[in-house]
Design a protein around this motif. Structure first.
Motif, PDB file in Angstrom:
ATOM      1  N   GLU A 128       6.889  -4.770 -14.529  1.00 12.67           N
ATOM      2  CA  GLU A 128       6.004  -5.872 -14.124  1.00 12.67           C
ATOM      3  C   GLU A 128       6.438  -6.493 -12.801  1.00 12.67           C
TER       4      GLU A 128
ATOM      5  N   TYR B  94      11.367  -6.204 -18.090  1.00  9.26           N
ATOM      6  CA  TYR B  94      10.604  -6.874 -17.039  1.00  9.26           C
ATOM      7  C   TYR B  94      10.501  -6.062 -15.749  1.00  9.26           C
TER       8      TYR B  94
ATOM      9  N   ARG C 205       5.368  -4.265 -10.040  1.00 11.04           N
ATOM     10  CA  ARG C 205       3.931  -4.405  -9.811  1.00 11.04           C
ATOM     11  C   ARG C 205       3.635  -5.688  -9.024  1.00 11.04           C
ATOM     12  N   ARG C 206       4.282  -6.787  -9.416  1.00 11.98           N
ATOM     13  CA  ARG C 206       4.065  -8.076  -8.750  1.00 11.98           C
ATOM     14  C   ARG C 206       4.515  -8.043  -7.294  1.00 11.98           C
TER      15      ARG C 206
END
Length: 147
Positions: free
Chosen positions: A138, A135, A141-142
């Motif tokens: 991601e 994870y 990126r978030r």
């Protein structure tokens, strides 16, 4: 299960009535899902039920087949499974960081690279949570910390 929709133009808000012969776990789950729409959920602590605003949840963790909800220094328990919580809360700023944990993104204070491509999150309450490799990209990126 029978679903009936009645349209009444005189109503100012949506009203939901549940008619059942008894309150079963299935009915309790339906009520929990409906409360999530209003950004509230039922949790328990010491045998007492509490109606909790989702915006106050820092993180949610699954341990030994139980789901725990962390708010400030208080720990509650939920009847929902972690995957059910994820489905309902992913649009409310929650993100899965490991097999057993969801974190509310607004409570992340800092993020640090750790060993083996894992990340270490420090939350606003001072707790640290490990983000698994699966994870890590991601969540970077978030949070807008990608290269």
């Amino acid at each position: 299960m029978k679903i009936t929709v009645n349209i009444n133009e005189k109503l100012d808000d949506i009203e939901i009535n549940i008619n059942c012969s008894q309150v079963t776990p299935r009915v309790e789950n339906m009520i929990a899902m409906l409360r999530m729409i209003n950004q509230q959920m039922v949790v328990t602590k010491d045998g007492e039920n509490y109606l909790l605003d989702v915006s106050k949840i820092i993180y949610i963790e699954a341990l030994e087949r139980k789901t725990f909800v962390y708010v400030d220094k208080t720990i509650y328990e939920s009847k929902l499974k972690l995957y059910e919580m994820e489905e309902r809360l992913c649009q409310s700023g929650f993100f899965r960081v490991s097999k057993s944990c969801l974190v509310h993104l607004q409570f992340i204070q800092s993020i640090k690279n750790d060993v083996e491509r894992k990340l270490r999150l420090t939350l606003k309450n001072g707790e640290q949570i490990m983000v698994s490799r699966q994870y890590a990209d991601e969540i970077k990126r978030r949070l807008g910390v990608t290269k």
